[in-house]
Scaffold this motif. Sequence first.
Motif, mmCIF file in Angstrom:
data_model
loop_
_atom_site.group_PDB
_atom_site.id
_atom_site.type_symbol
_atom_site.label_atom_id
_atom_site.label_comp_id
_atom_site.label_asym_id
_atom_site.label_seq_id
_atom_site.Cartn_x
_atom_site.Cartn_y
_atom_site.Cartn_z
ATOM 1 N N MET A 1 0.826 -1.201 0.000
ATOM 2 C CA MET A 1 0.000 0.000 0.000
ATOM 3 C C MET A 1 0.864 1.255 0.000
ATOM 4 O O MET A 1 0.540 2.245 -0.659
ATOM 5 C CB MET A 1 -0.924 -0.007 1.217
ATOM 6 C CG MET A 1 -1.994 -1.083 1.175
ATOM 7 S SD MET A 1 -3.036 -1.068 2.636
ATOM 8 C CE MET A 1 -3.723 0.586 2.514
ATOM 9 N N ARG A 2 1.962 1.219 0.714
ATOM 10 C CA ARG A 2 2.835 2.401 0.756
ATOM 11 C C ARG A 2 3.486 2.648 -0.606
ATOM 12 O O ARG A 2 3.608 3.804 -1.041
ATOM 13 C CB ARG A 2 3.912 2.206 1.824
ATOM 14 C CG ARG A 2 4.743 3.452 2.096
ATOM 15 C CD ARG A 2 5.647 3.248 3.300
ATOM 16 N NE ARG A 2 6.357 4.469 3.619
ATOM 17 C CZ ARG A 2 7.492 4.855 3.060
ATOM 18 N NH1 ARG A 2 8.057 4.089 2.125
ATOM 19 N NH2 ARG A 2 8.077 5.982 3.401
ATOM 20 N N VAL A 3 3.893 1.589 -1.286
ATOM 21 C CA VAL A 3 4.462 1.746 -2.627
ATOM 22 C C VAL A 3 3.423 2.327 -3.584
ATOM 23 O O VAL A 3 3.729 3.211 -4.400
ATOM 24 C CB VAL A 3 4.985 0.395 -3.137
ATOM 25 C CG1 VAL A 3 5.375 0.488 -4.616
ATOM 26 C CG2 VAL A 3 6.181 -0.058 -2.309
ATOM 27 N N ALA A 4 2.175 1.853 -3.466
ATOM 28 C CA ALA A 4 1.111 2.378 -4.319
ATOM 29 C C ALA A 4 0.849 3.855 -4.031
ATOM 30 O O ALA A 4 0.630 4.653 -4.951
ATOM 31 C CB ALA A 4 -0.172 1.570 -4.116
ATOM 32 N N GLN A 5 0.890 4.243 -2.760
ATOM 33 C CA GLN A 5 0.691 5.653 -2.404
ATOM 34 C C GLN A 5 1.838 6.519 -2.927
ATOM 35 O O GLN A 5 1.614 7.635 -3.407
ATOM 36 C CB GLN A 5 0.563 5.789 -0.890
ATOM 37 C CG GLN A 5 -0.744 5.271 -0.319
ATOM 38 C CD GLN A 5 -0.798 5.379 1.176
ATOM 39 O OE1 GLN A 5 0.231 5.403 1.863
ATOM 40 N NE2 GLN A 5 -2.002 5.475 1.730
ATOM 41 N N GLN A 6 3.051 6.017 -2.824
ATOM 42 C CA GLN A 6 4.201 6.779 -3.334
ATOM 43 C C GLN A 6 4.110 6.939 -4.846
ATOM 44 O O GLN A 6 4.491 7.983 -5.396
ATOM 45 C CB GLN A 6 5.500 6.079 -2.950
ATOM 46 C CG GLN A 6 5.854 6.196 -1.477
ATOM 47 C CD GLN A 6 7.153 5.479 -1.152
ATOM 48 O OE1 GLN A 6 7.514 4.500 -1.809
ATOM 49 N NE2 GLN A 6 7.853 5.939 -0.133
ATOM 50 N N ALA A 7 3.620 5.919 -5.537
ATOM 51 C CA ALA A 7 3.477 6.016 -7.002
ATOM 52 C C ALA A 7 2.458 7.072 -7.386
ATOM 53 O O ALA A 7 2.528 7.628 -8.492
ATOM 54 C CB ALA A 7 3.076 4.654 -7.572
ATOM 55 N N ARG A 8 1.513 7.357 -6.490
ATOM 56 C CA ARG A 8 0.501 8.389 -6.749
ATOM 57 C C ARG A 8 0.870 9.717 -6.089
ATOM 58 O O ARG A 8 0.014 10.578 -5.893
ATOM 59 C CB ARG A 8 -0.856 7.916 -6.232
ATOM 60 C CG ARG A 8 -1.401 6.690 -6.955
ATOM 61 C CD ARG A 8 -2.735 6.256 -6.355
ATOM 62 N NE ARG A 8 -3.325 5.141 -7.084
ATOM 63 C CZ ARG A 8 -3.076 3.859 -6.812
ATOM 64 N NH1 ARG A 8 -2.221 3.563 -5.839
ATOM 65 N NH2 ARG A 8 -3.654 2.905 -7.519
#
Length: 261
Positions: free
Chosen positions: A173-180
Motif C-alpha cells: 500500500m505504501r508503494v502504491a501511495q508513493q506512485a501516486r
Amino acid sequence: MIGTDRYSYRSRLKDVDPTAKLTVSLVSIVLCLGTGGMLASVTAILVFAALLYWKGGTPAGDFFRLLRVPFWFLVVGAVTVVLARFPDRTGVLWGAAIGGSVYGVSAASLLAGARLVVRALGCVASVYFTVLSTPVTDLLLALKRLHVPKLLLTLMELIYRFIFVLTETAERMRVAQQARLGYGTLRQSFHSFGTLLAMVFMRAYRRADRIYVSLEARGYEGEVQTLPPHYQSGRTVYLWCVGLTCAQLAAYLLERGLTPV
C-alpha cells in the motif's frame, strides 16, 4: 525474513535442542537480576556474543548493533534514577536548587543508573542468545515442553505469522501511495499515513477472519499442531550453562570483594 529471523535460520545452532538454549538464557537472566552487580551482566554479554560468533556464526558486530536498540530506551528510563533529590549540595556533581531541595546528579546516582542499564542489557543479551539461534517454531515447541498454556502458545504463533502478512500488506500500500505522489507534501504525508493505518487495520481484520475460517475447516480445535523435528543433543549447551553460571558467580564475588586473597 524480517527482524531476527534471518539470524536464527542462518545460525549453526538452530538444530540444537531449543530447551537447552532456553535454559541457558533463563539461568543467566536470574543471575543478572539476582546478583545485583554489573560484572555478572557484562560477563553474560561477552560470553553470549562469543558463543553466537564462534558456535552460531552470528557476527559480533550485528549482536552489539542489536543491543543498541534497547540500550537507548534503557538510558532514557534510567534518567529518573540518575536525577535525584538532595537536601543540600553535598556530594552533588551537578544540580539546581528548586524550592528547598537540590535536584541533580551524584556519583551514587550515576552508579545506580549505570548498574540498572547494564543489568538490563545482560538480560537482553541472554534473550538474544536464544532468539538469534532458535527459529520461532522451535522456540514455541520448547515452551510447550515447559507446559506453557496452549492458548498462549497458539496466540503467540498466530500473531507471529500475521506480522508478515501485515508487513507485506502495508509495504504494498505504501508503494502504491508513493506512485501516486501521496507523500509529496507534509499534509499529503499525514493524510496518506492515516489512510494507510486505517486500510491495513480493515484488511488485517478481514484476513484474520478468513484465516480462522480456514483453520476451522482443517479441524482446528484451539491448538495449532506442529510436528517436532529431530534436534541435536543439547548436552554441550548445558555445559555452557554451567560454565557461564560459574563465570557470573565469580564476577559477582570479585565485584563484592568476597574472593580470597
